[in-house]
Write a protein that holds these residues in place. Sequence first.
Motif, PDB file in Angstrom:
ATOM      1  N   GLY A  22       7.176  14.571  16.860  1.00 55.23           N
ATOM      2  CA  GLY A  22       5.840  15.100  16.224  1.00 55.23           C
ATOM      3  C   GLY A  22       5.532  16.600  16.923  1.00 55.23           C
ATOM      4  N   LEU A  23       4.819  17.300  15.844  1.00 49.25           N
ATOM      5  CA  LEU A  23       4.733  18.876  16.347  1.00 49.25           C
ATOM      6  C   LEU A  23       3.655  18.938  17.740  1.00 49.25           C
ATOM      7  CD1 LEU A  23       4.062  20.767  13.090  1.00 49.25           C
ATOM      8  CD2 LEU A  23       6.150  20.590  14.353  1.00 49.25           C
ATOM      9  N   HIS A  24       2.891  18.006  17.839  1.00 47.52           N
ATOM     10  CA  HIS A  24       1.910  18.143  18.864  1.00 47.52           C
ATOM     11  C   HIS A  24       2.038  16.892  19.772  1.00 47.52           C
ATOM     12  CE1 HIS A  24       0.141  21.441  16.826  1.00 47.52           C
ATOM     13  NE2 HIS A  24       0.177  20.593  15.527  1.00 47.52           N
ATOM     14  N   GLN A  25       3.205  16.280  19.943  1.00 50.11           N
ATOM     15  CA  GLN A  25       3.281  15.012  20.848  1.00 50.11           C
ATOM     16  C   GLN A  25       3.052  15.426  22.193  1.00 50.11           C
ATOM     17  OE1 GLN A  25       7.582  14.211  19.621  1.00 50.11           O
ATOM     18  NE2 GLN A  25       7.650  13.125  21.627  1.00 50.11           N
ATOM     19  N   ARG A  26       2.719  14.498  22.983  1.00 48.76           N
ATOM     20  CA  ARG A  26       2.597  14.985  24.538  1.00 48.76           C
ATOM     21  C   ARG A  26       3.898  14.103  25.412  1.00 48.76           C
ATOM     22  NH1 ARG A  26      -3.056  16.577  24.985  1.00 48.76           N
ATOM     23  NH2 ARG A  26      -4.050  16.186  23.165  1.00 48.76           N
ATOM     24  N   THR A  27       3.715  14.534  26.473  1.00 48.58           N
ATOM     25  CA  THR A  27       4.733  13.868  27.562  1.00 48.58           C
ATOM     26  C   THR A  27       4.272  14.037  28.792  1.00 48.58           C
ATOM     27  OG1 THR A  27       7.254  14.105  28.166  1.00 48.58           O
ATOM     28  CG2 THR A  27       6.151  16.036  27.751  1.00 48.58           C
ATOM     29  N   PRO A  28       4.595  13.068  29.678  1.00 43.33           N
ATOM     30  CA  PRO A  28       4.442  13.352  31.187  1.00 43.33           C
ATOM     31  C   PRO A  28       5.567  14.300  31.760  1.00 43.33           C
ATOM     32  CG  PRO A  28       4.843  10.919  30.877  1.00 43.33           C
ATOM     33  CD  PRO A  28       5.217  11.776  29.292  1.00 43.33           C
ATOM     34  N   LEU A  29       5.191  15.246  32.840  1.00 39.69           N
ATOM     35  CA  LEU A  29       6.066  16.238  33.063  1.00 39.69           C
ATOM     36  C   LEU A  29       6.125  16.097  34.654  1.00 39.69           C
ATOM     37  CD1 LEU A  29       7.707  18.747  32.619  1.00 39.69           C
ATOM     38  CD2 LEU A  29       5.514  20.070  32.859  1.00 39.69           C
ATOM     39  N   TYR A  30       7.616  16.274  35.027  1.00 36.69           N
ATOM     40  CA  TYR A  30       8.035  16.591  36.489  1.00 36.69           C
ATOM     41  C   TYR A  30       8.820  17.698  36.628  1.00 36.69           C
ATOM     42  CZ  TYR A  30       5.526  12.014  36.772  1.00 36.69           C
ATOM     43  OH  TYR A  30       4.566  11.017  36.882  1.00 36.69           O
ATOM     44  N   VAL A  31       8.462  18.598  37.007  1.00 41.66           N
ATOM     45  CA  VAL A  31       9.528  19.848  36.856  1.00 41.66           C
ATOM     46  C   VAL A  31       9.368  20.608  38.225  1.00 41.66           C
ATOM     47  CG1 VAL A  31       7.414  21.166  36.200  1.00 41.66           C
ATOM     48  CG2 VAL A  31       9.987  21.961  35.573  1.00 41.66           C
TER      49      VAL A  31
END
Length: 340
Positions: free
Chosen positions: A310-319
């Motif tokens: 999806g265009l606006h899907q979210r995700t956890p982020l570890y960078v």
Amino acid sequence: MAERAVVTIDRHIIEEERKFPHATGRLSNILTDLALAAKMIQREVAQAGLVDILGRAGRENVQGEQVEKLDEFAQEVIYNAMDHGGNLCCMVSEEHEDVIPIPDRFPTGDYVLIFDPLDGSSNIDVNVSIGTVFSIYRKVSKGGRGTLQDCLQPGRAMVAGGYVVYGSSTMLVYSSGTGVHGFTLDPSIGEFLLSHPNIRMPEPPQRYYSVNEAYYQRWSLGQRRLVDCLKGMGEKETAPFRTRYIGSLVADFHRTLLKGGIFMYPRDTASPEGKLRLLYEAVPMALICEQAGGRASDGERDILDIVPTGLHQRTPLYVGSREFVDMAEEFLQRDPELPC
Ligand code: FBP
């Protein structure tokens, strides 16, 4: 004494293009048009307190967030800078629900631009660094105008990506797959000049962690144990880290890129999918981080391997620094459950 070679972003983009014998120059055009848009946004951000550009625009965006006037301004500037060049087949923005078509009166091209016109907008009114984030893909669908299929490609398919940070100075950081390069805007000549060539994450990295700890109670046990460990309170003997959290992704990431450490926006009971958006927040940062020798994960896999749905899907982020992101994954996979 000879002046050090002044490398403008335009010159750098052309030199990078020469590394690709079949290049058409269209990607270069997109990057230079983005640099122009960034200068126009920087001018408005710099004088935000003096002109009527602070505060809310009085409407909500697709995320259900209040739109700031500067969000709207940045959206318009980028759209108007990019819609007529004949390089793009469509665009995607945090501020728009659907794919943004190229107006029929303009020719289309073979690229897709995905962008967050102004990230960290909750910090605009308090003069904290904010940013613009972008990523560029090649069109995959048949026919002239772009489709959803062209916009839902995994990050590995990106041809270029980066961000602009509007801070004490304005910097544009990008990669087109051959390293990461940083340019600082010299307001006296209105040019982005190469100031940080071939950025590499420092080894050994500085021991910084960056996360909004106010959400501690909403985290999985694995996430809580990870942060406890980073604070030297965990079962594993770890020299304590220092913490930095600005609450503006571009600013927090930029520090992590240059100094090392780890930036995290975990999933929690309020945002079980995470808060940050995959396509126009996590993926461009993941490209820059990997190109600079670091890593970006959603806690289980590389961000760049995720196939968007999806265009606006979210995700956890570890960078951040590779060893710290690896460590985070270990803790998260041991105790992934969110509290009830
Ligand atoms: P937008 O302003 O683009 O919606 O950005 C999201 C953001 O502001 C990020 O820049 C930042 O990392 C995060 O949200 C801060 O969230 P929180 O206030 O929950 O810590």
